[in-house]
Structures are given as structure tokens and as C-alpha cells.
Design an enzyme around this catalytic site. Sequence first.
Site, PDB file in Angstrom:
ATOM      1  CE1 TYR A 294      -3.740   2.494   0.800  1.00  0.00           C
ATOM      2  CE2 TYR A 294      -2.093   3.317   2.540  1.00  0.00           C
ATOM      3  CZ  TYR A 294      -3.389   3.519   1.809  1.00  0.00           C
ATOM      4  OH  TYR A 294      -4.161   4.483   1.906  1.00  0.00           O
TER       5      TYR A 294
ATOM      6  CE  LYS B  90      -3.325   5.437  -1.441  1.00  0.00           C
ATOM      7  NZ  LYS B  90      -4.550   6.216  -2.095  1.00  0.00           N
TER       8      LYS B  90
END
Length: 272
Positions: free
Chosen positions: A146, A150
Site C-alpha cells: 500500500y 502511495k
Amino acid sequence: MSIAIVTGTSSGIGLHTAVGLARAGFDVIATVRDVARADALREAADAAQVHLDIRALDVTDAAGAQALVEGAGAVDVLVNNAGRGAVGTLEQLTDDDLQAQLDTNYLSVARLTRLVLPGMRARRRGRIVTVTSVGGAVGQPFADAYCGAKFAVEGLMQSLAPVVAPFGIEVAIVEPAAVASSFVESVDRSDAGPYAEQLQAYLDRTAAAFAAAQLPEDAARTVVEAATTAEPRFRWQTSDAAVRFVGLSLADLDGSRVLGATSQWVRGTSGA
């Protein structure tokens, strides 16, 4: 009327952003993966007495994204909000796990942004706002995939911003910390194996953080401000907690502040 596209609007930040932009006078195209699951969005729009053009879009569908933008008209604002979380450390993550995070949190954002740029450039105006996360600035245990996606999307947008600015296009990122929403329920999880004790410590810490999470409507106000302000800037945080957390990394020239903090989250276990 100015047109805004907002992705990931079935709940949370996206829902309240779509309603907020409609209140601000935009003709809002609010996308959801399944329009049959947009009841909360419809109810919020009715309560606010605004109209939303609700359309189906899986942001990872390239053809669907192209059709959406081509049918939208002259897009003035794009809010890339759709996202998906993942919990797992690298040893347990498959290539498919990594790709899924890139597809949703990075490649779909790049694709939609690329699609709206020609029209914005031709009209010499536009604003692109991408909801990232404090995880786009601070790498966190068990958020490897994740945070990697990002970080990538923040780098993409920071690189793009000065190139399109001369054409009247403003680029911004918005970094929430913990926000009370259904996002946590959609997080992909992997078997932690030998890291199980560390993962439990991390999850305990995360549960405490989400117990005091920011309300999504509060976070959405920052997104709406980033999309409408007369004094645009590149980086926005949605809360004091987000400011403090992102500050760990942005002032951390040798990396010791971040690792010193995040190491505490998994300390005191046999694997630490």
C-alpha cells in the site's frame, strides 16, 4: 457549470467530497464500482439537496475510464479518490498482491489523469486532486504494498505538477491519517506466518488509531478546499494528526525519525 469527476464515492471521503463539490456549484460525476451499492451516496445527495450524476466505474478498467472521460464533457476538476488497502509484509506478498495495489492506487490514477490532461491543457485551466495517505509519505509496517503504491503516486504527481502548471493546471495531493470509513473493511490481508506476533502488535496499534479516527466529512472538506481554493498548493493534510505524522518523514533527512517511530509499533515480540 464546471464539471468535476470524483472516483470512489460510495462511502467515506469520496461520498462527502462529491456532495461538497456539488454544494460548491459543480456538476459532479460521482463514480462507484457498482451503482446498485450507491444508496448511501444517493441519500447524502438528497439530504444536501444536490444532484449527482452517479456512474459505474472500476478505476482499473482502462476502457471504462476512457469512456467515462470522453462522455463527461469539459472536465474542470478530477478528484482521484478511489483506493484499496493491503496488510502484509513483503515476504508474504505475491506479485499479484503488489500488482493489485499498483493497479488501484497508482496506475488507475495515472490513467485518469492522463485522460483529462489534453482537455485541461487546451482550455488552459483545470485542477487534479489525488487523495493519497499519510502512508504516501511515511512507510509503515505491514503496509508495504500500500505505501509503495502511495509513495509512487505522490512522486508521479509531484513530478507532473511543474510541467502542467504553465498551462493553468494545478496538481494537489491530500494526505489523510486514520479516517472512519469502510476503507478498513476492504483491506486485503495476507497470512503473516513468522511475523504473526509483530502483525498483531501492529493491528492493535492501528485499532487504537482508528478508534480516534477523523470523520470522513471532515477529511472531505480538505479535499473540496484543495479542489476549489483560490490559493492552491501541492500538499495538503486533513488533520493535525496527519500534519504531525507526515512531518516525521518530510523533515527526516537520514530516515532515523521514521524508523525510530515505526519500530515501536512492532517491538516487544519474538520477531523484533
